[in-house]
Scaffold this motif. Structure first.
Motif, PDB file in Angstrom:
ATOM      1  N   HIS A  37       0.822  -1.212   0.000  1.00  0.00           N
ATOM      2  CA  HIS A  37       0.000   0.000   0.000  1.00  0.00           C
ATOM      3  C   HIS A  37       0.855   1.262   0.000  1.00  0.00           C
ATOM      4  O   HIS A  37       0.453   2.291  -0.550  1.00  0.00           O
ATOM      5  N   ILE A  38       2.032   1.179   0.652  1.00  0.00           N
ATOM      6  CA  ILE A  38       2.952   2.331   0.728  1.00  0.00           C
ATOM      7  C   ILE A  38       4.328   1.833   0.317  1.00  0.00           C
ATOM      8  O   ILE A  38       5.132   1.425   1.169  1.00  0.00           O
ATOM      9  N   LEU A  56       1.758  10.933   5.062  1.00  0.00           N
ATOM     10  CA  LEU A  56       2.096   9.519   5.188  1.00  0.00           C
ATOM     11  C   LEU A  56       1.007   8.763   5.947  1.00  0.00           C
ATOM     12  O   LEU A  56       0.621   7.652   5.568  1.00  0.00           O
ATOM     13  N   LYS A  57       0.503   9.371   6.991  1.00  0.00           N
ATOM     14  CA  LYS A  57      -0.535   8.727   7.796  1.00  0.00           C
ATOM     15  C   LYS A  57      -1.779   8.444   6.968  1.00  0.00           C
ATOM     16  O   LYS A  57      -2.424   7.393   7.117  1.00  0.00           O
ATOM     17  N   ASP A  58      -2.128   9.351   6.053  1.00  0.00           N
ATOM     18  CA  ASP A  58      -3.321   9.176   5.226  1.00  0.00           C
ATOM     19  C   ASP A  58      -3.176   8.027   4.238  1.00  0.00           C
ATOM     20  O   ASP A  58      -4.184   7.521   3.717  1.00  0.00           O
ATOM     21  N   LYS A  59      -1.946   7.612   3.951  1.00  0.00           N
ATOM     22  CA  LYS A  59      -1.732   6.516   3.005  1.00  0.00           C
ATOM     23  C   LYS A  59      -1.972   5.142   3.636  1.00  0.00           C
ATOM     24  O   LYS A  59      -2.129   4.158   2.916  1.00  0.00           O
ATOM     25  N   PRO A  81      -3.695   1.969   5.107  1.00  0.00           N
ATOM     26  CA  PRO A  81      -5.029   1.389   4.888  1.00  0.00           C
ATOM     27  C   PRO A  81      -5.888   1.463   6.136  1.00  0.00           C
ATOM     28  O   PRO A  81      -5.385   1.649   7.252  1.00  0.00           O
ATOM     29  N   ASP A  82      -7.202   1.277   5.936  1.00  0.00           N
ATOM     30  CA  ASP A  82      -8.125   1.477   7.052  1.00  0.00           C
ATOM     31  C   ASP A  82      -8.026   0.397   8.113  1.00  0.00           C
ATOM     32  O   ASP A  82      -8.548   0.571   9.213  1.00  0.00           O
ATOM     33  N   TRP A  83      -7.364  -0.738   7.811  1.00  0.00           N
ATOM     34  CA  TRP A  83      -7.215  -1.795   8.822  1.00  0.00           C
ATOM     35  C   TRP A  83      -6.006  -1.568   9.718  1.00  0.00           C
ATOM     36  O   TRP A  83      -5.625  -2.447  10.494  1.00  0.00           O
ATOM     37  N   THR A  84      -5.394  -0.402   9.616  1.00  0.00           N
ATOM     38  CA  THR A  84      -4.284  -0.055  10.507  1.00  0.00           C
ATOM     39  C   THR A  84      -4.716   1.039  11.461  1.00  0.00           C
ATOM     40  O   THR A  84      -5.692   1.759  11.214  1.00  0.00           O
TER      41      THR A  84
END
Length: 826
Positions: free
Chosen positions: A647-648, A804-807, A809-812
């Motif tokens: 994802h990143i 960076l935080k916005d990148k 995924p929602d499961w983190t």
């Protein structure tokens, strides 16, 4: 090796009824028929020792195989355990039964929820932030004032807003020292109008983290037993916490260790997956849970406040108690010395039962003693190989990067490790039955292996009791009830073997130990499974969970091993378990089970810490020798960044952080000393940070003491949370300091860690250390560093950090803040 078949030669040497599906075999033509040897009653079970070939006229029925159907046995045991598990689940539902406050003066969960929701709506309340020190305190004082207005004239309410300063050292997380300055504390005292000489304290904290063990006092336990309306307590949890197995602690230890004050810890344990994350919100706490907790707390407080023991409680504070709840319905409690007497009485009964068999003349018991100890060896081998098997699977799964596949799907671990452990135990005993005990009757073997399980639990009971552990009561249950069951089923088993009546009586007698075992196993996994998702990068969680599951399998299988010897076959059972294990293993290896979830109903997020930092390193002359900036990334579980990289892409193995060998704690701004748990981190270069309230650190004085040590006095100012690190050089030791009790406490690894926090309007932090120099060296005597953590307000943010935080995924759950790190050499 094939265990499901046997040659005709082997069958001819088995006892008459050893053929599982027919009558006793007649002697073969041309062979001499030996006179029948009626098997001796080895404790009433059905059998003497190994039986030899019988004549057609021999009493084959006494040594005959039971012919217990494999399908019925396996299905029956599985349904039995599932039914007990369902009963445990039903009992747990009682902990959140719907209900509301009744009479005036009862605890009102709806009102408590209003308070909770208002406080949490203020937002994150880190120590030192206006949200915590001003807004929350103001709200609390308002509500206390309203309560005072509505209170009875018989009582007096007084409020004291404290802002204490202090320091202490604890051995938690490898050891560190804490210093707090001007922290706001609200104390409310409720007392009769004419005053009181004694008091009971109820304590909790209203601050929150960034972004987001029990009593040894018999009278306190008795108070909880007598007063709690919905009891849920166990000495097992107390001793587990005291052992240090769980890397966690509670606020109560401060009162215990530094105030010498006895107390009771009360906490929610369910759904630890969301603990200290953005999902840890008020709406996820059931109103019914609040009601039950409030009922318990209020009832216990009233009981203690009106108890005759309270004025002289110090007389009753010594001695441990055995205490445990029974499915949340009531609590059983008794002094540990009484528990020891009970335990040894149970041991005596078990030893008497077993000794009677061991000491009988050989002609009556045949080879019983030999078969017993051989069977004991086989049982231990089965357990050991079972453990090794699941560990091999767990290590392989960890090496291929599929750790925590069960984190979001717990029963994956049962299907992978539980089935493997069970299948291996059955396999070892099946091989023993086919190739070692080939001439022994099923009833006899069932008797022997029941006795072996009884013996193992008896040894465990003696060991735990001798160590003074109150948890030994569990082993007592696992000895006493099976022993009673044996006495109740002995006659029927001797006459009819493992038929329906025997199985019904046997399983009924095992009801209590198995039900309580499943109750405790639920609690173990409820606590341990979420912790394994935040236990660091160094401990393979699959290895830990596989070991726990193997241990649970050993316990649960102990009194069912005899069914392996009573059943006609175990082939289909082993094939079924192996098939489930292999299919689950292949699915895990393929990545079919993703570890994390952002599902609103049951989130299980991956925790990540992001610290946008600027580091400055000074030499002995005060010159800057290195300066860098970047975002320091820590994953709190074993998978590291493997699930994040897709994802990143910029977060990959090429930016792994490297340890600064000459700097304390590797030169990174650790918020707490968990460096030994998290050795894998990542460092993504980024621009420098310049917070509005930067940290300032200076050496105030350096002086020689009369006892030939160097005293260094420092002063620091900065945000509400700072960490101070010390590393002494070779030839120097840290002899004393102005922190804690004056004796320096090292953290794991040998460096010193000091956690500092302050409230609003705190003065500069001034402290000193003394260094004993045994040998002067050119590189100096000590290296110190200070990290400033900006955890609240706009100072905690940076554009790069937000991007960076916005990148993620929602499961983190990425917890992010700005910090600075400055290192000095003296």
């Amino acid at each position: 090796m094939e265990w499901a078949s046997e040659s005709a030669a082997v069958r001819r040497h088995r006892v008459g009824g050893e053929r599982r599906d027919g009558p006793a075999a007649a002697p073969q033509p041309g062979r001499e028929a030996l006179a029948p040897e009626p098997p001796a009653d080895a404790g009433g079970g059905g059998g003497g020792a190994r039986t030899r070939k019988r004549s057609a006229g021999g009493d084959a029925s006494r040594g005959a195989g039971t012919g217990l159907s494999e399908a019925r046995a396996a299905l029956g045991l599985a349904l039995y355990l599932l039914a007990l598990r369902a009963l445990v689940q039903l009992s747990l539902q009682q902990l959140v039964l719907r209900g509301a406050a009744g009479r005036p003066g009862d605890f009102d969960a709806r009102q408590a929820r209003d308070y909770l929701e208002h406080i949490t709506s203020i937002g994150p309340r880190t120590t030192g932030s206006p949200e915590n020190e001003i807004l929350t305190v103001h709200y609390l004082l308002e509500q206390i004032k309203l309560i005072e207005v509505q209170s009875s004239s018989l009582h007096r309410i007084s409020v004291d807003v404290q802002r204490p300063t202090g320091s202490f050292s604890i051995d938690f997380l490898g050891g560190f020292t804490s210093y707090y300055d001007n922290i706001t504390n609200v104390v409310v005292k409720l007392e009769p109008r004419d005053g009181a000489q004694h008091a009971v304290l109820a304590n909790c904290h209203f601050d929150s983290v960034a972004n987001s063990p029990g009593p040894e006092n018999p009278w306190l336990v008795q108070a909880y037993v007598s007063a709690a309306k919905h009891p849920f307590a166990s000495v097992v949890a107390q001793e587990v916490f005291q052992s240090g197995i769980i890397p966690s602690d509670t606020d109560f230890r401060i009162y215990r260790d530094f105030g010498n004050i006895p107390g009771i810890d009360l906490a929610f344990i369910e759904n630890g997956y969301i603990y200290h994350t953005k999902y840890d919100t008020a709406d996820r706490i059931l109103t019914d849970s609040i009601q039950r907790a409030g009922d318990n707390i209020l009832a216990v407080l009233k009981y203690l406040a009106t108890s005759d023991v309270l004025p002289s409680s110090s007389k009753y504070r010594h001695g441990n108690m055995v205490f445990f709840d029974v499915l949340g319905l009531f609590v059983i409690a008794y002094p540990s010395r009484v528990g020891s007497i009970i335990n040894y009485m149970v041991v005596t009964a078990a030893v008497s039962y077993l000794g009677k068999k061991w000491l009988r003349p050989k002609q009556k018991t045949g080879n019983y003693t030999k078969d017993f100890f051989c069977g004991l060896g086989i049982t231990l081998v089965s357990w050991f190989t079972s453990l090794v098997t699941v560990l091999i699977i767990a290590v392989f799964v960890s090496l291929i990067g599929r750790s925590l596949s069960w984190y979001n799907h717990f029963y994956v671990s049962v299907c992978l490790y539980g089935t493997a452990a069970t299948a291996k135990i059955i396999l070892i005993h099946t091989l023993a039955k086919r190739f070692y005990y080939m001439n022994a009757s099923d009833r006899y073997l069932g008797e022997v292996f029941f006795d072996i399980s009884l013996f193992v639990h008896c040894v465990s009971l003696m060991a735990l009791t001798s160590q003074g552990l109150c948890s030994a009561f569990i082993s007592a249950v696992w000895v006493a009830f099976p022993l009673l069951t044996k006495f109740c089923t002995r006659k029927d088993f001797k006459q009819h073997g493992a038929q329906g009546k025997f199985i019904a009586l046997y399983l009924s007698g095992m009801f209590v130990p198995y039900l309580y075992a499943l109750y405790l196993i639920w609690a173990v996994f409820e606590m341990f499974t979420p912790i394994l998702g935040r236990s660091g990068t160094e401990i393979p969680p699959d290895v830990v969970l596989a070991s726990i599951l193997a241990g649970c399998t050993m316990i649960l299988s102990s009194y069912f091993i005899n069914f392996i010897y009573l059943a006609r076959s175990t082939k289909r059972t082993m094939l079924s378990l192996t098939l489930v294990c292999v299919v689950t293993f292949l699915l895990v290896c393929s990545g079919a089970f993703f570890p994390y979830s952002s599902h609103p109903a049951s989130p299980k997020p991956k925790r990540v810490f992001l610290q946008h930092m600027t580091r400055t390193f000074h030499d002995l002359d005060g010159n800057v020798v290195k300066r860098d900036s970047g975002i320091w990334i820590n994953g709190f579980d074993y998978t590291g960044m493997s699930h994040i990289t897709p994802h990143i892409p910029e977060i990959n193995e090429s930016i792994r952080a490297h340890c600064e060998e000459n700097a304390p704690l590797c030169g990174f701004p650790w918020y707490l000393p968990v460096h030994f748990l998290i050795r894998k981190n990542w460092y993504l270069p980024a621009p420098e940070v310049s917070p509005g309230n930067p940290a300032h650190f200076r050496l105030v004085s350096k002086e020689q003491t009369p006892w030939d040590s160097i005293k260094l006095t420092f002063e620091a100012t900065g945000p509400s949370h700072m960490s101070f690190y010390i590393r002494t050089h070779e030839g120097s030791t840290l002899s004393q300091w102005s922190l804690g009790n004056g004796t320096p406490v090292t953290s794991k690894g040998g460096d010193y860690f000091v956690f500092y926090s302050h409230g609003l309007q705190a003065s500069a932090w001034r402290f000193w250390i003394e260094v004993q120099v045994l040998e002067e060296r050119p590189e100096g005597m000590v290296t110190v560093a200070i990290a400033a953590h900006h955890l609240s307000g706009e100072e905690k943010r940076s554009s790069q950090l937000d991007a960076l935080k916005d990148k993620f995924p929602d499961w983190t759950f990425p917890s992010a803040w700005v910090c600075t790190y400055s290192l000095f050499v003296f």
